[in-house]
Design an enzyme around this catalytic site. Structure first.
Site, short mmCIF file in Angstrom:
data_model
loop_
_atom_site.label_atom_id
_atom_site.label_comp_id
_atom_site.label_asym_id
_atom_site.label_seq_id
_atom_site.Cartn_x
_atom_site.Cartn_y
_atom_site.Cartn_z
N ARG A 44 0.82 -1.21 0.00
CA ARG A 44 0.00 0.00 0.00
C ARG A 44 0.86 1.27 0.00
NH1 ARG A 44 -4.20 2.79 3.72
NH2 ARG A 44 -5.70 3.39 2.13
N HIS A 48 0.50 4.12 -2.79
CA HIS A 48 0.12 5.50 -2.47
C HIS A 48 1.23 6.51 -2.79
CE1 HIS A 48 -3.74 5.10 0.11
NE2 HIS A 48 -3.75 4.28 -0.93
N HIS A 171 -5.93 -6.16 -3.79
CA HIS A 171 -6.74 -6.36 -2.59
C HIS A 171 -6.89 -7.83 -2.21
CE1 HIS A 171 -8.70 -2.07 -2.55
NE2 HIS A 171 -7.43 -2.07 -2.21
N TRP A 187 -10.56 -8.78 2.23
CA TRP A 187 -11.42 -9.00 1.06
C TRP A 187 -11.73 -10.48 0.85
CZ3 TRP A 187 -8.02 -4.94 1.53
CH2 TRP A 187 -8.52 -3.67 1.24
FE1 DDH Z 1 -6.36 -0.32 -1.82
N1 DDH Z 1 -7.38 0.15 -0.12
N2 DDH Z 1 -7.68 0.78 -2.90
N3 DDH Z 1 -5.28 -0.69 -3.48
N4 DDH Z 1 -5.04 -1.35 -0.69
C1 DDH Z 1 -7.09 -0.29 1.15
C2 DDH Z 1 -6.10 -1.18 1.51
C3 DDH Z 1 -5.17 -1.71 0.62
C4 DDH Z 1 -8.80 1.41 -2.43
C5 DDH Z 1 -9.11 1.61 -1.10
C6 DDH Z 1 -8.46 0.98 -0.05
C7 DDH Z 1 -5.57 -0.23 -4.73
C8 DDH Z 1 -6.76 0.37 -5.13
C9 DDH Z 1 -7.74 0.82 -4.28
C10 DDH Z 1 -3.95 -2.06 -1.19
C11 DDH Z 1 -3.44 -1.97 -2.47
C12 DDH Z 1 -4.04 -1.30 -3.53
C13 DDH Z 1 -8.01 0.29 2.06
C14 DDH Z 1 -8.03 0.06 3.57
C15 DDH Z 1 -8.87 1.08 1.34
C16 DDH Z 1 -10.04 1.89 1.86
C17 DDH Z 1 -6.98 0.92 4.27
C18 DDH Z 1 -6.94 0.64 5.75
O1 DDH Z 1 -7.98 0.83 6.41
O2 DDH Z 1 -5.88 0.24 6.24
C19 DDH Z 1 -9.63 1.84 -3.54
C20 DDH Z 1 -10.95 2.57 -3.42
C21 DDH Z 1 -8.97 1.45 -4.68
C22 DDH Z 1 -9.45 1.58 -6.08
O3 DDH Z 1 -8.83 1.03 -7.03
C23 DDH Z 1 -10.56 2.11 -6.42
C24 DDH Z 1 -4.47 -0.50 -5.62
C25 DDH Z 1 -4.42 -0.06 -7.09
C26 DDH Z 1 -3.52 -1.16 -4.88
C27 DDH Z 1 -2.19 -1.68 -5.32
O4 DDH Z 1 -1.35 -1.97 -4.53
C28 DDH Z 1 -1.88 -1.85 -6.75
C29 DDH Z 1 -3.43 -2.92 -0.16
C30 DDH Z 1 -2.28 -3.91 -0.33
C31 DDH Z 1 -4.19 -2.70 0.98
C32 DDH Z 1 -4.07 -3.39 2.34
C33 DDH Z 1 -3.25 -2.56 3.29
C34 DDH Z 1 -3.10 -3.18 4.65
O5 DDH Z 1 -2.58 -2.48 5.53
O6 DDH Z 1 -3.47 -4.33 4.87
#
Ligand code: DDH
Length: 288
Positions: A44, A48, A171, A187
């Site tokens: 993540r 980000h 996810h 998920w």
């Molecule tokens: Fe995500 N993400 N993400 N995400 N994401 C969250 C957690 C993690 C969206 C929302 C959330 C991507 C795209 C999207 C990861 C990777 C990636 C969380 C929860 C939210 C909300 C955060 C928390 O409470 O800790 C949304 C909306 C999108 C979207 O595409 C519309 C993408 C592109 C990636 C990537 O890596 C390519 C990962 C891994 C997590 C889990 C993190 C954790 O601590 O566990």
């Protein structure tokens, strides 16, 4: 002796495979953290740091690692990522020459591979910037919004519909935290294994709405209410153009792995000023 060009002087002598190995070793050092792995939160962080890119102004992206600074570190989307940045400080202390952008993206690559995902080609070339390069808030997706918002956000980075869905497959890893995003749960049931389970879950289970204590809501699996989907994700799944890719990746894990490797590399390289002669690394897994 070699001519004293700027390029020769700037060449760094970092053993990136060793950096990878050190990060890999760190992933499961605290069995009490979440599901026992720092991998998901590191993925993540890489995402980000990179997903702030704007193709029109050529600003944002992983190059400057501006999430080290406020205001970017304080953007709500980045809640919880201090955990990942602090972990990376330990690695940076050992390899002070590495840029934070290179380190954070390498950590994302390492986590995907170590948790069972595809090999992600990686190149060095990011240079740290100052806080004046922080991106404005609002460049990352809002999970409470719908498919048109998701398209606006990812088209701005330069992705198409197929790439947006492939990226969402990340996810498979990790979970939502009430004190970070306000959502809750993983998920699917195996959040430390990189797989196409996310696509299988979204396309085969019965999703019902659940109200949250904080006033928000999310989708949960009718048969296992610990498992969730974000409002934006079911909205995406109900969009015809997006749906065909969700269904494709649910049926074909090899295709997902191949497409994910390409699009995750593209994400991590958005806006990075490569010169073109960088070595492309294919890191060895610690299990190889
Ligand atoms: Fe995500 N993400 N993400 N995400 N994401 C969250 C957690 C993690 C969206 C929302 C959330 C991507 C795209 C999207 C990861 C990777 C990636 C969380 C929860 C939210 C909300 C955060 C928390 O409470 O800790 C949304 C909306 C999108 C979207 O595409 C519309 C993408 C592109 C990636 C990537 O890596 C390519 C990962 C891994 C997590 C889990 C993190 C954790 O601590 O566990």
């Amino acid at each position: 002796s070699a001519p004293a060009t700027g390029k020769t002087e700037k060449k760094k002598n970092i053993d990136y495979q060793q950096v990878y190995n050190d990060i890999a070793e760190m992933l499961d050092e605290d069995s009490d953290y979440d599901d026992g792995s720092y991998g998901p939160v590191l993925v993540r962080l890489a995402w980000h740091a990179s997903g702030t890119y704007d193709k029109d102004t050529k600003t944002g992206g992983s190059n400057g690692a501006t999430m080290r600074f406020a205001p970017e570190s304080k953007h709500a989307a980045n809640n919880g990522l201090a955990i990942a940045r602090d972990l990376m400080e330990k690695i940076h202390a050992k390899y002070p020459e590495i840029s934070y952008g290179d380190l954070w993206t390498l950590a994302g690559v390492c986590a995907v591979q170590e948790l069972g995902g595809p090999t992600i080609p990686w190149r060095s070339g990011r240079e740290d910037a100052f806080e004046t390069s922080c991106t404005p808030d609002g460049r990352l997706p809002d999970a409470g919004k719908k498919e048109d918002h998701i398209r606006d956000i990812f088209y701005r980075m330069g992705f198409n519909d197929q790439e947006i869905v492939a990226l969402a497959g990340a996810h498979a890893l990790g979970r939502c935290h009430p004190d970070r995003s306000g959502f809750e749960g993983p998920w699917q049931e195996a959040p430390t294994v990189f797989s196409n389970e996310y696509f299988k879950a979204i396309s085969t289970r019965k999703w019902v709405k659940k109200d949250l204590k904080n006033g928000g809501w999310q989708w949960v699996d009718k048969n296992n209410t610990d498992v969730m989907m974000l409002p934006a994700e079911i909205a995406m799944y109900n969009d015809k153009e997006f749906k065909k890719y969700f269904d494709l990746y649910a049926k074909d894990e090899d295709k997902f792995f191949k497409d994910f490797a390409a699009v995750f590399q593209k994400l991590l390289e958005l806006g990075v000023p490569f010169k073109g002669d960088e070595k492309v690394y294919h890191f060895k897994r610690t299990t190889e």
